[in-house]
Design a protein around this motif. Sequence first.
Motif, mmCIF file in Angstrom:
data_model
loop_
_atom_site.group_PDB
_atom_site.id
_atom_site.type_symbol
_atom_site.label_atom_id
_atom_site.label_comp_id
_atom_site.label_asym_id
_atom_site.label_seq_id
_atom_site.Cartn_x
_atom_site.Cartn_y
_atom_site.Cartn_z
ATOM 1 N N GLY A 1 -19.411 -41.921 -29.330
ATOM 2 C CA GLY A 1 -18.666 -42.352 -28.144
ATOM 3 C C GLY A 1 -19.622 -42.605 -27.010
ATOM 4 O O GLY A 1 -20.834 -42.774 -27.214
ATOM 5 N N TYR A 2 -19.065 -42.646 -25.830
ATOM 6 C CA TYR A 2 -19.848 -42.945 -24.631
ATOM 7 C C TYR A 2 -19.595 -41.844 -23.617
ATOM 8 O O TYR A 2 -18.430 -41.600 -23.272
ATOM 9 C CB TYR A 2 -19.415 -44.296 -24.066
ATOM 10 N N GLY A 3 -20.633 -41.210 -23.142
ATOM 11 C CA GLY A 3 -20.477 -40.108 -22.191
ATOM 12 C C GLY A 3 -19.557 -39.062 -22.807
ATOM 13 O O GLY A 3 -19.779 -38.618 -23.927
ATOM 14 N N ASN B 1 -7.960 -54.519 -30.535
ATOM 15 C CA ASN B 1 -8.961 -54.408 -29.465
ATOM 16 C C ASN B 1 -9.139 -52.944 -29.094
ATOM 17 O O ASN B 1 -8.152 -52.226 -28.948
ATOM 18 C CB ASN B 1 -8.500 -55.158 -28.218
ATOM 19 N N GLY B 2 -10.390 -52.557 -28.958
ATOM 20 C CA GLY B 2 -10.665 -51.193 -28.528
ATOM 21 C C GLY B 2 -10.606 -50.162 -29.639
ATOM 22 O O GLY B 2 -10.779 -48.964 -29.393
ATOM 23 N N ALA B 3 -10.399 -50.599 -30.886
ATOM 24 C CA ALA B 3 -10.292 -49.650 -32.010
ATOM 25 C C ALA B 3 -11.622 -48.951 -32.303
ATOM 26 O O ALA B 3 -11.651 -47.868 -32.892
ATOM 27 C CB ALA B 3 -9.798 -50.374 -33.259
ATOM 28 N N GLY B 4 -12.717 -49.603 -31.915
ATOM 29 C CA GLY B 4 -14.027 -48.999 -32.136
ATOM 30 C C GLY B 4 -14.924 -49.778 -33.088
ATOM 31 O O GLY B 4 -15.951 -49.272 -33.543
ATOM 32 N N LYS B 5 -14.583 -51.036 -33.355
ATOM 33 C CA LYS B 5 -15.337 -51.825 -34.340
ATOM 34 C C LYS B 5 -16.778 -52.078 -33.874
ATOM 35 O O LYS B 5 -17.728 -51.872 -34.623
ATOM 36 C CB LYS B 5 -14.623 -53.163 -34.600
ATOM 37 N N THR B 6 -16.896 -52.526 -32.613
ATOM 38 C CA THR B 6 -18.242 -52.788 -32.080
ATOM 39 C C THR B 6 -19.044 -51.491 -32.032
ATOM 40 O O THR B 6 -20.236 -51.462 -32.364
ATOM 41 C CB THR B 6 -18.133 -53.415 -30.671
ATOM 42 N N THR B 7 -18.378 -50.423 -31.641
ATOM 43 C CA THR B 7 -19.049 -49.123 -31.558
ATOM 44 C C THR B 7 -19.593 -48.724 -32.940
ATOM 45 O O THR B 7 -20.722 -48.237 -33.056
ATOM 46 C CB THR B 7 -18.055 -48.068 -31.021
ATOM 47 N N LEU B 8 -18.820 -48.973 -33.968
ATOM 48 C CA LEU B 8 -19.257 -48.620 -35.323
ATOM 49 C C LEU B 8 -20.489 -49.434 -35.734
ATOM 50 O O LEU B 8 -21.439 -48.899 -36.309
ATOM 51 C CB LEU B 8 -18.107 -48.854 -36.315
HETATM 52 P P1 ATP Z 1 -12.763 -55.464 -29.398
HETATM 53 O O1 ATP Z 1 -12.049 -56.039 -30.574
HETATM 54 O O2 ATP Z 1 -11.970 -55.572 -28.139
HETATM 55 O O3 ATP Z 1 -14.186 -55.910 -29.259
HETATM 56 P P2 ATP Z 1 -13.627 -52.951 -30.598
HETATM 57 O O4 ATP Z 1 -12.778 -52.494 -31.714
HETATM 58 O O5 ATP Z 1 -14.904 -53.602 -30.932
HETATM 59 O O6 ATP Z 1 -12.785 -53.874 -29.622
HETATM 60 P P3 ATP Z 1 -15.225 -51.147 -29.029
HETATM 61 O O7 ATP Z 1 -15.902 -52.223 -28.252
HETATM 62 O O8 ATP Z 1 -15.986 -50.427 -30.039
HETATM 63 O O9 ATP Z 1 -13.872 -51.690 -29.683
HETATM 64 O O10 ATP Z 1 -14.652 -50.113 -27.958
HETATM 65 C C1 ATP Z 1 -13.992 -48.926 -28.310
HETATM 66 C C2 ATP Z 1 -13.700 -48.119 -27.049
HETATM 67 O O11 ATP Z 1 -14.939 -47.709 -26.449
HETATM 68 C C3 ATP Z 1 -12.952 -48.892 -25.985
HETATM 69 O O12 ATP Z 1 -11.994 -48.021 -25.429
HETATM 70 C C4 ATP Z 1 -14.014 -49.259 -24.983
HETATM 71 O O13 ATP Z 1 -13.485 -49.327 -23.675
HETATM 72 C C5 ATP Z 1 -14.986 -48.105 -25.099
HETATM 73 N N1 ATP Z 1 -16.359 -48.523 -24.780
HETATM 74 C C6 ATP Z 1 -17.045 -49.516 -25.393
HETATM 75 N N2 ATP Z 1 -18.297 -49.635 -24.880
HETATM 76 C C7 ATP Z 1 -18.394 -48.683 -23.906
HETATM 77 C C8 ATP Z 1 -19.429 -48.280 -23.004
HETATM 78 N N3 ATP Z 1 -20.626 -48.875 -23.005
HETATM 79 N N4 ATP Z 1 -19.160 -47.257 -22.159
HETATM 80 C C9 ATP Z 1 -17.957 -46.645 -22.152
HETATM 81 N N5 ATP Z 1 -16.940 -46.976 -22.994
HETATM 82 C C10 ATP Z 1 -17.148 -47.962 -23.853
#
Ligand code: ATP
Length: 231
Positions: free
Chosen positions: A10-12, A36-43
């Motif tokens: 996660g973040y912070g 959106n926001g599920a966490g795909k980019t984070t993964l």
């Molecule tokens: P999308 O399809 O919209 O790109 P996603 O599934 O890729 O979404 P992520 O970008 O992984 O989702 O974000 C997951 C959660 O983490 C979201 O709630 C987002 O606001 C939060 N988040 C992403 N990057 C940061 C960051 N640098 N700092 C704080 N929170 C973040």
Amino acid sequence: MLELKGIVAGYGGTTVLRGVDLLVPEGSVVAMLGANGAGKTTLLRVASGLLPATGGQLVLDGTDVTRSSPHQLVTRGICHVPEGRGVFPSLTVQENLILQSLRGEEKRAIERAVEAFPRLGERLSQVAGTMSGGEQQMLALARTYVQHPKVVLLDEVSMGLAPKIVDEIFDFLARLRNEGCSLLLVEQYVTRALEVADYVYLLNRGEVAFAGEPSELAGEDVFTQYVGADI
Ligand code: ATP
């Protein structure tokens, strides 16, 4: 094979991924879907070493690489094509490609990039930032390709591009796969992603809501609930 085991990140103080298990077998295409926001980019950021996991393990071909830096992971063959493209806008196409190639293999790297995307061949001396969005995305993919990756992590690489360019990009993904490369694909064109995928994961609020083959997904409630509108 790339394995994510119980990944927490996660973040912070905010936890985004809550114990994600995911496998990318050798030579396979894995699509990761989710709202959106599920966490795909984070993964994808965890898988490329850009964001350290606070729990769980990242394993590449049996070796624990959880604590490896992004650079070490690139050396081991994991390449990440981030959302919004990854090119140096003030450098030429040729310079962008050379930067990624191994020393002594510069000429071959350019040939390889042009083979995959002939359009880049006409633009080798053009400054990357002046190219169209589609051309820049091709360059971003070509930069990965010249590194002979084992696993490529692709974050919405067809986002905002014309259908014809999207076709070229999907042809390129097929080429990567035919060369034995594994792909982990985050893609807004759900139908297209499912056409090329061997396996699909559905992420919901940082947890895996479904994992299986694309054919198993169509009738699932989770699918209609989280991404169904798109198919
Ligand atoms: P999308 O399809 O919209 O790109 P996603 O599934 O890729 O979404 P992520 O970008 O992984 O989702 O974000 C997951 C959660 O983490 C979201 O709630 C987002 O606001 C939060 N988040 C992403 N990057 C940061 C960051 N640098 N700092 C704080 N929170 C973040």
